[in-house]
Scaffold this active site. Structure first.
Site, mmCIF file in Angstrom:
data_model
loop_
_atom_site.group_PDB
_atom_site.id
_atom_site.type_symbol
_atom_site.label_atom_id
_atom_site.label_comp_id
_atom_site.label_asym_id
_atom_site.label_seq_id
_atom_site.Cartn_x
_atom_site.Cartn_y
_atom_site.Cartn_z
ATOM 1 N N LEU A 98 6.202 14.146 26.239
ATOM 2 C CA LEU A 98 7.624 14.072 25.919
ATOM 3 C C LEU A 98 7.917 15.070 24.813
ATOM 4 O O LEU A 98 7.361 14.979 23.719
ATOM 5 C CB LEU A 98 7.987 12.653 25.468
ATOM 6 C CG LEU A 98 9.433 12.437 24.980
ATOM 7 C CD1 LEU A 98 10.439 12.767 26.067
ATOM 8 C CD2 LEU A 98 9.622 11.001 24.500
ATOM 9 N N GLU A 125 7.452 -24.913 -10.438
ATOM 10 C CA GLU A 125 7.607 -25.403 -9.069
ATOM 11 C C GLU A 125 8.996 -25.900 -8.721
ATOM 12 O O GLU A 125 9.426 -25.822 -7.576
ATOM 13 C CB GLU A 125 6.630 -26.566 -8.833
ATOM 14 C CG GLU A 125 5.177 -26.210 -8.962
ATOM 15 C CD GLU A 125 4.294 -27.426 -8.699
ATOM 16 O OE1 GLU A 125 3.851 -27.577 -7.556
ATOM 17 O OE2 GLU A 125 4.073 -28.203 -9.636
ATOM 18 N N CYS A 136 2.222 -6.672 -5.718
ATOM 19 C CA CYS A 136 3.156 -5.862 -4.933
ATOM 20 C C CYS A 136 3.767 -4.737 -5.755
ATOM 21 O O CYS A 136 4.405 -3.842 -5.206
ATOM 22 C CB CYS A 136 4.272 -6.732 -4.370
ATOM 23 S SG CYS A 136 5.478 -7.278 -5.602
ATOM 24 N N CYS A 192 0.812 -1.216 0.000
ATOM 25 C CA CYS A 192 0.000 0.000 0.000
ATOM 26 C C CYS A 192 0.846 1.267 0.000
ATOM 27 O O CYS A 192 0.358 2.350 0.349
ATOM 28 C CB CYS A 192 -0.927 0.011 1.221
ATOM 29 S SG CYS A 192 -0.025 0.060 2.781
ATOM 30 N N ILE A 195 -0.699 11.098 18.575
ATOM 31 C CA ILE A 195 -0.421 10.430 17.303
ATOM 32 C C ILE A 195 0.594 11.230 16.499
ATOM 33 O O ILE A 195 0.450 12.451 16.338
ATOM 34 C CB ILE A 195 -1.716 10.281 16.470
ATOM 35 C CG1 ILE A 195 -2.817 9.610 17.281
ATOM 36 C CG2 ILE A 195 -1.427 9.502 15.190
ATOM 37 C CD1 ILE A 195 -2.576 8.184 17.622
ATOM 38 N N CYS A 220 3.045 -11.524 -10.512
ATOM 39 C CA CYS A 220 1.599 -11.430 -10.222
ATOM 40 C C CYS A 220 1.169 -9.977 -10.187
ATOM 41 O O CYS A 220 0.010 -9.663 -10.434
ATOM 42 C CB CYS A 220 1.254 -12.136 -8.909
ATOM 43 S SG CYS A 220 1.388 -11.132 -7.422
ATOM 44 N N GLN A 266 10.627 -17.310 -12.808
ATOM 45 C CA GLN A 266 10.021 -18.387 -12.036
ATOM 46 C C GLN A 266 11.066 -19.142 -11.220
ATOM 47 O O GLN A 266 10.821 -19.518 -10.071
ATOM 48 C CB GLN A 266 9.300 -19.352 -12.982
ATOM 49 C CG GLN A 266 8.010 -18.806 -13.556
ATOM 50 C CD GLN A 266 6.938 -18.652 -12.487
ATOM 51 O OE1 GLN A 266 6.361 -19.615 -12.014
ATOM 52 N NE2 GLN A 266 6.687 -17.416 -12.087
#
Length: 1349
Positions: free
Chosen positions: A418, A1281, A132, A67, A271, A129, A1214
């Site tokens: 603080l 694989e 990301c 994200c 925050i 894919c 791969q």
């Protein structure tokens, strides 16, 4: 100042467009929530009427980087415009007042112009894919905004907070390296296409051409909105209030008003970056009625140099702390900056860059996290905390008292704030250091941290003062005070070290059931760190004494030096070689060329649509699952009344609502969608809540009340199952030769066992389903991220009690799968379909990361027990193997997986007499399922482990024993199938040569003689991986190809695209067969209405079988066009197509491939279960820190037999991705379950897949040249694989290094190293005087925090 009930306007920009928000339904929502769920916000912000789906939701806790966005704002003190990456999932929208957010959509698109960073990652094959990819792009984009010509170290830092499960990172780094300024950073010319030294004159390393890249022009970037600059200049610094339904958010701009608010709202959290509060709210459901944002207060962002040290504002982000300390180190003398340099060392590995950019120094300190990376250093360095309240200022020493809150004078009072942290300069006779060990090098919570400081009397080695602090050894940062007192006044020598270690072990006591486990390891680390500090101080003293004209005692030698556990300067060298056979092909023939993934450009620009990116329809509802909290129990009652009363809740779906069947069988093993009266594991689905918003469905799901009655026994582990004889039938047995007689002829017998832990798929896109019911005819459309749309279609039809032809399952693309989106995905789809049919509304179900990991499960844990007979020269004469897997509560795919394990127990070796039995354990865990490799990675590791031990027994190098027993030429397997293994031997020999194995093995041995506390290990592992489904019907495939009148072509086939490039390869195949450019061809989706009765895209056969079906369809079409082409040979493709239309020739064809005639007769122990094998070999070298268990992956060389590769770039990707996933399986990825069966590792915070720092610093991959495969299309081989098992070469290199350490210490080199070889297991296996010092707990005397299942 009084803060009333008003709600101010929230003004910020996204991608250059202004947004004004007046009122929000939910105050504490992240900017990502707004991007993906526009209905979460009520405002006059026209911007949010359009979904921004490029920014992906991967985990919700800032741990994966999917994200990532760029945030820009004006610094409250310097007034400079800052640009930095941040996790959108943790960014509360309210904190963005006056800021500009840039998402992946804002920097470039395929319809206008891609940004250079998007283009380079795509063209370098760094997007598979693609889920990301937007996060990767934005991390590097943010870096480039600050450093247009970054160093390689900066690139690694920028990507340290981003996870990728597909690529193995190398391709991403290669694309990013092209921005580097260093001359030696980018690939050397000979690495990128120049002739190599290979005997094959057509071997090349050219996967992309950097000269084609768009130049980076910083002047063309989005400017910071002038309106925000003016707004800041005119700002009155009046406190802002944003009022929501349940939460009030207050943004403060000056310290005085903050102190007033703290008096009024004593419990309100402050925050800055939301990296601590955010996950609490997200994962634990904590609600704070009032929240105060303090990040824009100038007094909290000041940095001041004084004569004694530096004062740093409490709200300064950790990245600014880093910049400040780096500047101080460059300006000041080394004598003054010792503490600063240690803090910089710690900051390198603390979280990811996105977190460091927003997390504040003050927040890090006051959160008192027991595993803090900085607090032990600040404490040992005598830092001071400057705190203020209304009318009062005071200082708190950052020490043991503060962290343990011993008395009011030493901790923050509720009304106090603080303000700043004072870090003093170091002194001449002072040595400061820090040590840290985590499961992964960066972005991983520390297992143990130490901050240590010693001050000597001038010109002596007498200790004047000393501080020793530990993190991860208790509920807070703790001080070894007794050890401190014991050594003050003593000389720095081994006696003092021994005294300090004894006091540390006595004082820093961890109970055996301590949260986090690894208790004995953590105990060992406390004194290992002390010893490392001791050695470092000796080196400093040696230097100081030389300065002062003295000679330090002669026991100081280079052999005693120990490198600090610091991330070394990051570099990457890599070569990817393949045989280019395209010289004589037509230019439009794409087969054999390194073609970019067909969706890569869409993926890097954020335009690629995944299941949850699809727009919400009118009336669409959201489903949340309710799962069991007990491992084995009866359901006494199920009360949904409170859940139904929750706002927006429409219904609760239970087993009683299933119109068809809730109970079904996956082949022969029964299962059910939802529990009716009994649960069989924690995570067992009981019911589902449907609501108008996803967060409301999830909140209501927590209100469902379930009363249980526990059932005994609760079986969790393989050992439990063996004890209770709890297995799924049938066992799988294979018997070859006469094992018992052969044992009698053996020179010696080896017996042992090996445990292999499970693995989480951790695909980046969690389980995602959309079910849309039709208003007529019971038709249902399902949009899903599934590898097997036909299985999903059938299960949904059975569940609803309707025919298959009423269900249409669509798969556009999948954000990673690896076997994890077949069976369990269909279960979730069926439950969602029941809800859709009952409510008559579209339903969407997208699992949170922790839900996904809990419900779906993953790779099977295995226990392998072996008895092996061998000769003194290393030849194996017989092996008796028993394999046990933890199947979970249902058989599902487990027995099929065990079949592969039993059949492939021989791995790459000729075992003349073999007996293997495989049993699947029935336990009270979620049912484990298929995972890349399908049982091979477990059984092959067991075999390689005992091969390794035979070598040790025979006093031979492991590679020699492997060579002696390796298959060669034409062989017959134990199940009577014949294979030609010539290429296995070729791969082995080429890998040995390319990696300079023998020279490096000798160099490692020399290194080990000179370094007692750091050891290098090297290993070489062969691979023989079988391909195809055993059941013949699973090897068939079909395709549908349409040619339209404009000449464009639409291809449909049964394979699903999940990053492996199957659609790209299908387009290449169609391009060759039809003789047209790839640009003419399109694949829209995989759909059961286009191609029925598809098989799962799995078992490595996706391209093999679907490619043949596409080829068959194209051949039919080409044959139909032949008469037209022959009459007009100079015509164009378009003219031929339109002529065929006028002649009423069909331009649509189906293709079919019957598949392979595979079978296995288990009664006879023979068959033809596989069609061919993929061969390969890998060599890895590692360096192990024997005192901590940390290791560095120095170099890996891989050679793979891919036949004639259809797409070398895809195949190399791969191989690399599978290999790095294998590194995770065998070294870093560790699933932990509580003794009650609760999964403890449920997200990126606890479960560690490899990150960019974990790949080899030199990473070379070669495709075996001159290889043919008559069994697959165009002589290629399926490659998806097989390379995963080669990740075990890192495990065996580690074991080699550990063996060297053990041998030096007089310990046996015959030892068990269970998988994964985590730092804990490595350290404890090394064995030394420190491991002997620690207390060993009796396992029967306590309940452990976790168990190995």
């Amino acid at each position: 100042m009084v803060v009333g009930a008003r709600s101010d306007q929230l003004i910020f920009f996204v991608n250059g467009r202004k947004s004004i928000v007046q009122f929000m339904n939910t105050i504490f929502i992240s900017i990502l929530d707004i991007f993906i769920n526009v209905n979460k916000i009520t405002s006059n912000a026209t911007f949010f009427k359009v979904k921004l789906t490029g920014t992906k939701y991967g985990c919700g806790e800032g741990g994966c980087g999917s994200c990532t966005v760029m945030v820009s704002h004006i610094h409250p003190v310097s007034k400079k415009i800052l640009h930095y990456s941040a996790n959108a999932c943790l960014l509360p929208v309210c904190c963005l007042y006056g800021a500009a957010v840039t998402t992946v959509e804002g920097i470039g698109s395929t319809t206008s112009r891609l940004h250079p960073v998007q283009e380079r990652i795509a063209k370098a094959h760094g997007s598979q894919c693609g889920f990301c990819s937007p996060g990767m792009v934005m991390s590097i984009y943010s870096l480039l905004r600050n450093h247009p010509q970054p160093s390689m170290e900066q690139i690694y830092e920028a990507l340290g907070g981003n996870l990728c499960r597909c690529t193995g990172y190398r391709a991403i780094l290669d694309g990013c390296k092209t921005f580097c300024k260093e001359l030696n950073c980018c690939k050397l010319e000979q690495e990128n296409g120049q002739p190599s030294d290979s005997q094959e004159d057509n071997v090349t390393a050219l996967l992309f051409t950097k000269e084609e890249f768009l130049p980076l022009d910083p002047s063309q970037e989005l400017i910071f909105p002038p309106e925000l600059i003016l707004m800041t200049q005119k700002q009155s610094f009046q406190t802002l209030v944003f009022q929501g339904e349940k939460v009030k958010w207050i943004t403060v701009f000056n310290l005085e008003e903050l102190l007033d608010l703290k008096v009024k709202y004593l419990e309100a959290p402050l925050i800055v970056g939301n990296t601590s509060i955010g996950p609490e709210i997200k994962l634990k459901g904590v609600i704070h009625p009032v929240m105060i944002s303090i990040g824009r207060i100038p007094d909290l962002n000041n940095v001041k140099y004084t004569k004694d040290g530096i004062s740093i504002g409490a709200a300064c982000p950790l990245s600014m702390l880093k910049d400040t300390l780096e500047e101080a180190v460059s300006r000041l003398s080394d004598e003054k900056t010792k503490i600063f340099r240690v803090l910089l060392q710690q900051l390198k590995s603390l979280a990811g860059q996105q977190i460091r950019n927003v997390a504040s120094l003050g927040g890090h300190i006051v959160s008192r996290n027991p595993n803090s990376d900085l607090n032990p250093v600040l404490a040992c360095g005598n830092a001071t905390l400057n705190v203020m309240s209304k009318g009062r200022t005071r200082q708190i020493i950052c020490n043991d008292g503060f962290f343990k809150c011993k008395e009011s004078s030493s901790f923050l009072l509720p009304e106090e704030v603080l303000v700043s942290v004072f870090i003093p300069y170091s002194q001449k006779w002072e040595v400061v250091s820090a040590f840290r060990q985590a499961q992964r090098k960066v972005n991983s919570v520390a297992i143990l941290v130490a901050g240590m400081r010693v001050l000597f009397r001038e010109n002596s080695n007498i200790i004047e003062d000393m501080n020793i602090y530990f993190g991860g050894a208790g509920t807070s940062t703790v001080q070894a005070n007794k050890a401190r007192e014991a050594v003050i006044g003593r000389q720095w020598n081994e006696d003092t070290l021994g005294e300090a270690c004894r006091f540390i072990l006595d004082e820093i006591s961890l109970p055996p059931s301590a949260p986090g486990g690894k208790v004995e390891y953590r105990r060992t680390l406390t004194i290992s760190f002390m010893f490392k500090f001791y050695l470092q101080v000796l080196q400093v003293l040696k230097s100081e004494y030389r300065v002062n004209g003295h000679i330090y005692p002669a026991d100081l030698s280079q052999q005693n030096s120990v490198k600090s556990n610091v991330i070394q300067n990051s570099t990457l060298q890599s070569i990817q070689k393949y045989q280019d056979n395209t010289a004589h092909q037509p230019i439009q023939d794409a087969v054999g060329r390194p073609i970019m993934h067909h969706s890569a450009m869409m993926q890097v620009s954020g335009e690629a649509v995944y299941c949850d990116d699809m727009p919400v329809m009118d009336g669409e509802l959201f489903l949340a699952l309710v799962t069991s909290s007990r491992a084995h129990a009866k359901i006494i009652s199920l009360d949904v009344a409170e859940a139904l009363k929750m706002p927006g809740v429409c219904d609760v779906i239970t087993a009683k609502d299933v119109p068809g069947t809730n109970d079904f069988s996956y082949y022969n093993w029964p299962d059910q969608l939802m529990a009716d009266n009994k649960v069989l594991c924690v995570g067992y689905i009981i019911c589902a809540v449907v609501a108008d918003k996803p967060e409301r469905a999830k909140q209501a799901a927590k209100k469902v009340k379930i009363v249980y009655e526990d059932i005994e026994p609760v079986i969790l582990t393989i050992e439990d199952a063996i004890k209770h004889n709890s297995f799924f039938e049938p066992d799988k047995k294979l018997h070859h030769g006469n094992v018992d007689e052969a044992f009698k002829t053996a020179h010696d017998i080896l017996e042992g066992e090996l445990y292999i832990g499970g693995q989480e798929h951790f695909y980046m896109e969690t389980q995602s389903i959309r079910v849309i019911p039709s208003k007529e005819g019971q038709e249902i459309d399902i949009y899903a991220a599934t590898q097997d749309p036909t299985y999903m279609q059938g299960l949904v039809a059975t569940t609803l009690g309707i025919n298959f032809n009423r269900i249409n399952c669509h798969v556009k693309r999948i954000g990673g799968a690896f076997g994890g989106k077949i069976v369990k995905t269909a279960y979730i789809a069926a439950i969602t379909a029941v809800a859709a049919q009952k409510t008559k509304h579209p339903i969407r179900c997208v699992l949170e990361r922790d839900e996904d990991m809990l419900i779906k499960a993953g790779r099977h844990p295995y226990l392998g027990r072996y008895k092996v007979g061998y000769m003194n020269d290393g030849r194996i004469v017989a092996a008796d193997i028993n394999l046990y897997s933890n199947g979970g509560y249902s058989g599902t795919e487990s027995v099929f997986i065990m079949e592969i394990s039993v059949l492939q127990t021989d791995a790459s070796y000729h075992i003349p007499n073999l007996r293997c039995q495989g049993k699947v354990c029935k336990t009270n865990l979620p049912s484990n399922i298929s995972f890349r490799g399908f049982g091979f990675p477990q059984c092959a590791l067991v075999t390689e482990a005992w091969i390794d031990q035979v070598a040790a027994k025979c006093n031979l190098p492991p590679h020699k024993v492997r060579e002696i027993n390796m298959y060669r030429n034409i062989i017959v397997t134990p199940y009577k199938q014949e294979f030609d293994t010539t290429n296995l031997r070729r791969c082995w020999e080429d890998c040995m040569k390319n990696s300079a194995f023998h020279a490096r093995m000798e160099a490692a041995q020399r290194f080990n003689k000179e370094n007692p506390w750091r050891k290098r290990g090297i290993a070489l592992i062969p691979l023989k991986f079988p391909v195809t489904f055993i059941v013949a019907s699973q090897n068939q495939a079909a395709a549908l190809v349409h040619i339209y009148c404009d000449g464009s072509v639409l291809v449909s086939h049964g394979g699903t695209e999940m990053g492996q490039g199957i659609h790209t390869k299908m387009i290449q195949i169609a391009s060759r067969e039809l003789g047209i450019p790839m640009s003419y061809i399109h694949i829209c989706e995989t759909s059961t209405s286009s191609v029925p009765n598809t098989i799962a895209t799995a078992a490595t056969v996706g391209t093999d079988v679907n490619g043949m079906a596409v080829k068959n369809a194209c051949e039919k079409l080409r044959k139909r066009l032949e008469p037209i082409v022959s009459k007009n040979p100079k015509g164009t493709w378009e003219s031929w197509v339109i002529e065929a239309f006028h002649q009423r020739i069909s331009l649509s064809a189906t293709g079919f491939f019957r598949g392979y005639d595979t079978y296995m007769d288990w009664e006879k122990g023979e068959g033809h279960p596989f069609q061919y094998c993929v061969y390969g070999a890998a060599c890895s070298e590692v360096e192990v820190d024997c005192l901590t268990g940390d290791y560095m992956n120095i170099r890996t060389d891989i050679i793979m037999d891919t036949g004639c590769s259809i797409n070398p770039a895809v195949d190399v990707g791969q191989i690399e991705g599978a290999f790095v996933q294998g590194i995770g399986l065998y070294t870093t990825e560790e699933l932990k379950y509580s003794p009650e069966g609760v999964l403890l590792t449920k997200g990126p915070g606890e479960y560690k897949i490899p990150c960019v720092y974990d790949i080899p610093r030199e990473f070379n991959v070669s495709l075996l040249p001159s290889s043919q495969n008559p069994h697959a299309i165009y002589s290629s081989k399926g490659i998806g694989e097989s390379a995963l098992f080669l990740g075990s070469v890192v495990y065996f290199a580690i074991k080699d290094a550990v063996s060297s350490a053990r041998k030096e210490r007089g310990l046996s080199n015959i030892f068990t190293l269970n998988s994964p070889a985590t730092p804990e297991k490595i350290r404890m296996a090394c064995g030394d005087k420190f491991t002997e010092m620690i207390k060993k707990d009796d396992p029967a005397s306590f309940i452990p925090w976790s168990v190995d299942v």
